[in-house]
Design a protein around this motif. Sequence first.
Motif, PDB file in Angstrom:
ATOM      1  N   GLN A 152       0.807  -1.238   0.000  1.00 51.90           N
ATOM      2  CA  GLN A 152       0.000   0.000   0.000  1.00 51.90           C
ATOM      3  C   GLN A 152       0.835   1.282   0.000  1.00 51.90           C
ATOM      4  N   LEU A 153       2.050   1.219   0.556  1.00 49.94           N
ATOM      5  CA  LEU A 153       2.866   2.443   0.596  1.00 49.94           C
ATOM      6  C   LEU A 153       3.285   2.913  -0.791  1.00 49.94           C
ATOM      7  N   THR A 154       3.231   2.020  -1.756  1.00 56.53           N
ATOM      8  CA  THR A 154       3.630   2.427  -3.108  1.00 56.53           C
ATOM      9  C   THR A 154       2.551   3.276  -3.772  1.00 56.53           C
ATOM     10  N   VAL A 199      10.217  14.698   5.249  1.00 57.79           N
ATOM     11  CA  VAL A 199       9.170  13.910   4.597  1.00 57.79           C
ATOM     12  C   VAL A 199       9.818  12.988   3.565  1.00 57.79           C
ATOM     13  N   ILE A 200       9.402  11.722   3.567  1.00 54.83           N
ATOM     14  CA  ILE A 200       9.904  10.804   2.538  1.00 54.83           C
ATOM     15  C   ILE A 200       8.729  10.331   1.690  1.00 54.83           C
ATOM     16  N   GLN A 201       9.048   9.705   0.581  1.00 57.14           N
ATOM     17  CA  GLN A 201       8.006   9.210  -0.314  1.00 57.14           C
ATOM     18  C   GLN A 201       7.781   7.712  -0.067  1.00 57.14           C
ATOM     19  N   MET A 211       9.753   1.941   0.206  1.00 60.70           N
ATOM     20  CA  MET A 211       9.638   0.519  -0.116  1.00 60.70           C
ATOM     21  C   MET A 211      10.807   0.032  -0.979  1.00 60.70           C
ATOM     22  N   GLN A 212      11.286   0.894  -1.863  1.00 58.10           N
ATOM     23  CA  GLN A 212      12.490   0.511  -2.645  1.00 58.10           C
ATOM     24  C   GLN A 212      13.672   0.279  -1.715  1.00 58.10           C
ATOM     25  N   GLN A 255      -0.603   0.273  10.417  1.00 55.39           N
ATOM     26  CA  GLN A 255       0.427   1.254  10.072  1.00 55.39           C
ATOM     27  C   GLN A 255       1.637   0.529   9.494  1.00 55.39           C
ATOM     28  N   ALA A 256       2.445   1.249   8.699  1.00 54.29           N
ATOM     29  CA  ALA A 256       3.655   0.634   8.141  1.00 54.29           C
ATOM     30  C   ALA A 256       4.564   0.158   9.265  1.00 54.29           C
ATOM     31  N   VAL A 257       4.661   0.971  10.297  1.00 56.22           N
ATOM     32  CA  VAL A 257       5.587   0.627  11.368  1.00 56.22           C
ATOM     33  C   VAL A 257       5.075  -0.553  12.202  1.00 56.22           C
TER      34      VAL A 257
END
Length: 318
Positions: free
Chosen positions: A42-44, A58-60, A65-66, A288-290
């Motif tokens: 989902q983060l992509t 701020v990151i993308q 994910m890369q 959450q991603a974390v």
Amino acid sequence: MTTHTTKMLIIGSGPAGLSAAIYGARAGLQPIVVQGLQPGGQLTITTDVENYPGFRDVIQGPWLMQEMQAQAEHVGTRMLWDTITSVDLSSSPFRARGDSGDVYEGDTLVIATGAQAKWLGVPGEQDLSGKGVSACATCDGFFYRGKKVVVIGGGNTAVEEALYLTNHSADVTLIHRRDSLRAERILQDRLFAHPAIKVLWNKEVDHFIGGEGGLSGVALKDTVTGEASVEPTQGAFVAIGHAPATELFKGQLPVDASGYLIVEPGTPKTSIPGVFACGDVMDHTYRQAVTAAGTGCMAALDAERFVAEREFKALQTA
Ligand code: NDP
């Protein structure tokens, strides 16, 4: 057709799957990650990420994910492009078959197939996604601080998101298609008592209004009278539920009423020893991603223990 074998087979390549891979690889399990239809998860499909620890600026999402993938590969993970179409968990090693025809065999299996936010499917929604329309207040609410925002839905998620958004906005509107909420009573009480929140009953979103400058409002239709109206807003949060990707495991692993995999509380252990679930596929609360990365780590630690115990037993009986 090729058969790929590993001590640790991971299905899914979001933060949960890649964190499991990083820990598994460093434990010598030589993991294979089968990436699935949306490599990176989902983060992509998000843009700015401000709440993943370790980054001051701020990151993308796609960049994060890369980096996670590169880190997983760097420590020895094999990343394979395929989509798993069936799994057989009835015997060890666990077997999965890919769309390519290839077969994957794992002494342990880590399920990190994630979940997808459900969308309304109305005009403007996808075009304005990331430009005012979002499916995650915890992720994106901060970007709308001081602005008027709306939340669409009537379940626990919608109410929690509306309450959360009051941290950033003094003007939050919950829009629900019926005249009563599905959310738990205690959440409803907090919602109704909150001075910054108003509720629009019996309204469904007809379309989202906006352009290059982003979202400017939502066009509504009254579900009782049919009357049309417009609610001006710069941020709209669609909170009508998530769909966990558990279709593959139907009949083999228990799921709860919303379709999420059931794990032993506080662990990533499923009902089958050696099969672990982590990330959004087993977590409808935090998502959450974390937290996904955290449960991915837990899955790898448990997988490592499972393999070690089995190898030890095999040595003893040899
Ligand atoms: P739910 O399925 O519980 O609620 C979805 C809401 O969205 C409902 O109010 C539904 O309306 C509405 N909805 C669905 N489709 C549409 C549509 N097309 N247009 C307009 N409205 C729509 O999802 P949640 O994500 O809220 O919760 C999922 C599960 O996770 C639940 O079991 C919930 O209890 C749990 N959860 C628990 C939390 C906690 O314990 N803190 C936090 C978040 C979730 P209607 O009511 O009319 O069907």
